[in-house]
Design a protein around this motif. Structure first.
Motif, PDB file in Angstrom:
ATOM      1  N   GLU A 117       0.821  -1.208   0.000  1.00 16.26           N
ATOM      2  CA  GLU A 117       0.000   0.000   0.000  1.00 16.26           C
ATOM      3  C   GLU A 117       0.858   1.263   0.000  1.00 16.26           C
ATOM      4  N   ALA A 118       2.027   1.201   0.632  1.00 11.34           N
ATOM      5  CA  ALA A 118       2.894   2.381   0.675  1.00 11.34           C
ATOM      6  C   ALA A 118       3.368   2.774  -0.716  1.00 11.34           C
ATOM      7  N   ASP A 119       3.673   1.799  -1.533  1.00 14.43           N
ATOM      8  CA  ASP A 119       4.114   2.083  -2.904  1.00 14.43           C
ATOM      9  C   ASP A 119       2.962   2.636  -3.743  1.00 14.43           C
ATOM     10  N   ALA A 120       1.768   2.075  -3.547  1.00 16.57           N
ATOM     11  CA  ALA A 120       0.595   2.602  -4.245  1.00 16.57           C
ATOM     12  C   ALA A 120       0.336   4.047  -3.836  1.00 16.57           C
ATOM     13  N   ASP A 121       0.482   4.330  -2.545  1.00 13.64           N
ATOM     14  CA  ASP A 121       0.268   5.681  -2.038  1.00 13.64           C
ATOM     15  C   ASP A 121       1.236   6.665  -2.681  1.00 13.64           C
ATOM     16  N   ALA A 122       2.502   6.257  -2.837  1.00 20.69           N
ATOM     17  CA  ALA A 122       3.494   7.139  -3.458  1.00 20.69           C
ATOM     18  C   ALA A 122       3.149   7.419  -4.914  1.00 20.69           C
ATOM     19  N   ALA A 123       2.687   6.392  -5.610  1.00 20.14           N
ATOM     20  CA  ALA A 123       2.339   6.571  -7.020  1.00 20.14           C
ATOM     21  C   ALA A 123       1.115   7.464  -7.172  1.00 20.14           C
ATOM     22  N   ILE A 124       0.115   7.270  -6.301  1.00 24.43           N
ATOM     23  CA  ILE A 124      -1.087   8.113  -6.346  1.00 24.43           C
ATOM     24  C   ILE A 124      -0.718   9.562  -6.036  1.00 24.43           C
ATOM     25  N   SER A 125       0.147   9.761  -5.062  1.00 22.81           N
ATOM     26  CA  SER A 125       0.580  11.118  -4.713  1.00 22.81           C
ATOM     27  C   SER A 125       1.264  11.790  -5.901  1.00 22.81           C
ATOM     28  N   ALA A 126       2.109  11.033  -6.602  1.00 25.72           N
ATOM     29  CA  ALA A 126       2.798  11.586  -7.771  1.00 25.72           C
ATOM     30  C   ALA A 126       1.800  11.960  -8.859  1.00 25.72           C
ATOM     31  N   ALA A 127       0.838  11.067  -9.114  1.00 28.74           N
ATOM     32  CA  ALA A 127      -0.160  11.335 -10.146  1.00 28.74           C
ATOM     33  C   ALA A 127      -1.027  12.533  -9.782  1.00 28.74           C
ATOM     34  N   ALA A 128      -1.404  12.610  -8.512  1.00 23.20           N
ATOM     35  CA  ALA A 128      -2.234  13.733  -8.069  1.00 23.20           C
ATOM     36  C   ALA A 128      -1.465  15.049  -8.164  1.00 23.20           C
ATOM     37  N   GLY A 129      -0.171  15.000  -7.870  1.00 25.84           N
ATOM     38  CA  GLY A 129       0.637  16.204  -7.931  1.00 25.84           C
ATOM     39  C   GLY A 129       0.853  16.713  -9.347  1.00 25.84           C
ATOM     40  N   ALA A 130       0.838  15.802 -10.309  1.00 22.34           N
ATOM     41  CA  ALA A 130       1.070  16.194 -11.703  1.00 22.34           C
ATOM     42  C   ALA A 130      -0.217  16.488 -12.456  1.00 22.34           C
TER      43      ALA A 130
ATOM     44  N   GLY B 135      -5.746  14.048 -20.999  1.00 26.29           N
ATOM     45  CA  GLY B 135      -5.192  14.938 -19.989  1.00 26.29           C
ATOM     46  C   GLY B 135      -5.202  14.403 -18.579  1.00 26.29           C
ATOM     47  N   ASN B 136      -5.407  13.087 -18.424  1.00 30.21           N
ATOM     48  CA  ASN B 136      -5.374  12.470 -17.100  1.00 30.21           C
ATOM     49  C   ASN B 136      -3.965  11.988 -16.765  1.00 30.21           C
ATOM     50  N   THR B 137      -3.687  11.853 -15.484  1.00 30.86           N
ATOM     51  CA  THR B 137      -2.484  11.162 -15.049  1.00 30.86           C
ATOM     52  C   THR B 137      -2.854   9.722 -14.690  1.00 30.86           C
ATOM     53  N   VAL B 138      -1.862   8.825 -14.717  1.00 34.16           N
ATOM     54  CA  VAL B 138      -2.151   7.393 -14.667  1.00 34.16           C
ATOM     55  C   VAL B 138      -1.249   6.675 -13.670  1.00 34.16           C
ATOM     56  N   VAL B 139      -1.852   5.729 -12.942  1.00 37.12           N
ATOM     57  CA  VAL B 139      -1.112   4.721 -12.191  1.00 37.12           C
ATOM     58  C   VAL B 139      -1.486   3.370 -12.789  1.00 37.12           C
ATOM     59  N   LEU B 140      -0.510   2.678 -13.345  1.00 33.81           N
ATOM     60  CA  LEU B 140      -0.728   1.373 -13.962  1.00 33.81           C
ATOM     61  C   LEU B 140      -0.316   0.278 -12.998  1.00 33.81           C
TER      62      LEU B 140
ATOM     63  N   VAL C 224       3.160  11.917 -14.412  1.00 32.29           N
ATOM     64  CA  VAL C 224       2.043  11.719 -15.344  1.00 32.29           C
ATOM     65  C   VAL C 224       1.791  10.234 -15.570  1.00 32.29           C
ATOM     66  N   VAL C 225       2.854   9.456 -15.700  1.00 31.33           N
ATOM     67  CA  VAL C 225       2.750   8.001 -15.869  1.00 31.33           C
ATOM     68  C   VAL C 225       3.480   7.340 -14.709  1.00 31.33           C
ATOM     69  N   ASN C 226       2.802   6.421 -14.027  1.00 33.17           N
ATOM     70  CA  ASN C 226       3.405   5.713 -12.897  1.00 33.17           C
ATOM     71  C   ASN C 226       3.097   4.223 -13.021  1.00 33.17           C
ATOM     72  N   LEU C 227       4.015   3.397 -12.556  1.00 32.40           N
ATOM     73  CA  LEU C 227       3.876   1.939 -12.602  1.00 32.40           C
ATOM     74  C   LEU C 227       4.161   1.363 -11.228  1.00 32.40           C
ATOM     75  N   VAL C 228       3.230   0.537 -10.748  1.00 33.10           N
ATOM     76  CA  VAL C 228       3.433  -0.162  -9.473  1.00 33.10           C
ATOM     77  C   VAL C 228       3.033  -1.619  -9.667  1.00 33.10           C
ATOM     78  N   THR C 229       3.976  -2.528  -9.448  1.00 34.44           N
ATOM     79  CA  THR C 229       3.678  -3.953  -9.541  1.00 34.44           C
ATOM     80  C   THR C 229       3.456  -4.533  -8.159  1.00 34.44           C
TER      81      THR C 229
END
Length: 481
Positions: A40-53, A167-172, A198-203
């Motif tokens: 969840e911590a990694d997902a949170d970081a990716a969401i934060s990045a997407a929200a910030g961009a 124009g959306n940002t993405v977490v894949l 703008v583009v983030n990847l979390v496995t």
């Protein structure tokens, strides 16, 4: 190689440093790569990045967004052979099928690159003489794309490309089994120069990473492709804060073969739809519903065709490649046993293959069942492997009843030389994709894709112009001058 997540423009390991290995299904002692087992911590970081961009990317002109999509397409094209090889090694797909999938991802990015500049709105007449009335399309915000292993570059492409174009940002979040090819896909986007975040990847596991994406209130929309069971969970989790949700799930796809059909042609269509990509497609044909007058000839011809199929490693470009994993293979073998227990006749196949290269991978001989009753489990439940049930019917009306007699409604086809029956099938088949004299698999990228009933949330379609609807919100503007 060891791969990382991609968050806020940087390649980073999981917060815990834990990884999981991806194996070659044709040579199970070969590790294709190590990918992060995120939390969840990694997902949170990716969401934060997407929200910030999000705000800056939404303000970026459509032509500039399209230019980055076009550059991504060009990089995907330059690396096509490399990506194809990775896809073959990680998912097991036959070489020509893998190359076709990579090309589809390339085409999708070119397509939405051109669409990015056209996203605007409409001007309409107002009832007030001193008012102009118009609409404009704005991005939804932060999009979570949760994708499966069976088309691990094409499906991310048809979710990510329209999301970015709008124009959306993405977490894949890709499937764990195919984290390496997802990593290489995102690397092309990173190298194209998308702004940080703008583009983030979390496995990682769906139970942790997927759940975190579905429940975080900073995520505005979720596009999910996978099983019906998981899709229902995603939908319920997303409903708590009224996220926009798009679900594409399984199918129990039929091909209806009428008494006017040419048997050889029908067998070609059914076999290609059932056993291509090892039956590991949500649109694969798993039920052949055949008029009783040609039933015996159809089964005999089909068995001969199936027994001639070449089975082997994807690198050899066979007709049928291995299953993606031991679990998937065991699931298919279990359904073969269920079919026999139910009283269906196993005409051919259904055996785990051993000896030579088969000892190194997850291989099964394609299975054909005859004497299948519509209510049997093998005729009702998605198997996701090379298993085909052949069901006899007495006439077209009974055939339509059997076609529609399942919970899912993704893809359906009819083989007929009767124009009236062809039109009736289009009208009466409960499926989101309906084909005449074609296999159930195979999709154009510029037209809508999606299912009915339990195959879909029936909210938004993917691909084509319709694929942009999910990622945009219409704003109506009244300008009184």
């Amino acid at each position: 190689m060891k791969f990382n997540n991609f968050v806020n423009g940087e390649w980073v390991p999981a917060a815990t440093g834990t990884t999981t290995e991806s194996y070659n299904p044709a040579a199970t002692d070969e590790v294709v790569g190590e990918i992060p087992e995120s939390t969840e911590a990694d997902a949170d970081a990716a969401i934060s990045a997407a929200a910030g961009a999000e705000a800056d990317w939404a303000d970026t002109p459509g032509t500039a967004r399209g230019a980055l999509l076009r550059e991504s397409a060009e990089l995907l094209a330059q690396r096509k052979d490399e990506l194809t090889g990775t896809l073959v090694r990680e998912e097991g797909k036959a070489w020509s099928e893998a190359a076709g999938e990579v090309q589809r991802a390339i085409d999708i990015f070119y397509y939405y690159a051109s669409k990015a500049a056209d996203l605007g709105g409409e001007v309409m007449a107002s009832s007030n003489q001193d008012t102009t009335l118009s609409t404009r399309l704005e991005p939804v915000g932060v999009v979570a794309a949760i994708t499966p292993w069976n088309y691990p570059i094409a499906i991310p492409a048809w979710k990510v490309a329209p999301a970015l174009a709008a124009g959306n940002t993405v977490v894949l979040k890709p499937a764990t089994q195919t984290g390496v090819i997802a990593n290489e896909f995102v690397r092309c986007l990173s190298d194209a120069g998308f702004p940080d975040g703008v583009v983030n990847l979390v496995t990682g596991p769906g139970s942790t990473v997927g759940n975190a994406l579905a429940t975080d209130d900073r995520v505005d929309a979720i596009s999910f492709t996978g099983s019906e069971t998981v899709g229902d969970i995603v939908y319920q989790n997303a409903a708590s804060d009224q996220k926009r949700v798009q679900l594409e799930m399984g199918g129990k796809n039929p091909t209806l073969v009428t008494d006017s059909a040419d048997v050889e042609e029908a067998v070609d269509i059914v076999a290609n739809g059932a056993f291509g990509v090892t039956g590991q497609a949500c649109t694969a044909c798993s039920r052949a519903i055949v008029h009783e007058e040609i039933y015996e000839e159809f089964v005999e011809t089909l068995v001969d065709r199936v027994e001639s199929l070449e089975i082997g490693p994807g690198s050899n470009d066979p007709d049928v490649a291995p299953h993606v994993s031991e679990d998937e293979l065991e699931g298919t073998l279990e359904y073969v046993q269920i079919g026999q227990n139910e009283g269906a006749t196993l005409e051919t196949g259904g055996q785990r293959l051993t000896g030579g290269v088969y000892d190194d991978g997850y291989y099964i001989s394609p299975a054909v069942f005859s004497d299948v009753e519509p209510e049997m489990r093998i005729a009702q439940e998605e198997i996701f492997g090379p298993v085909l049930s052949v069901i006899p019917v007495s006439d077209f009306e009974e055939g339509i009843d059997v076609v529609n007699g399942v919970e899912q409604g993704l893809s359906a086809s009819v083989v007929t030389d009767d124009l009236r029956q062809a039109h009736r099938f289009v009208d009466e088949a409960d499926a989101g994709i309906v084909k005449t004299n074609e296999k159930t698999t195979g999709l154009e990228y510029h037209v809508p894709f999606g299912g009915m009933k339990a195959s879909s949330s029936e909210t938004f379609r993917e691909q084509g112009d319709a694929g942009l609807d999910f990622y945009t919100i219409s704003k109506t503007v009244y300008l009184n001058y």
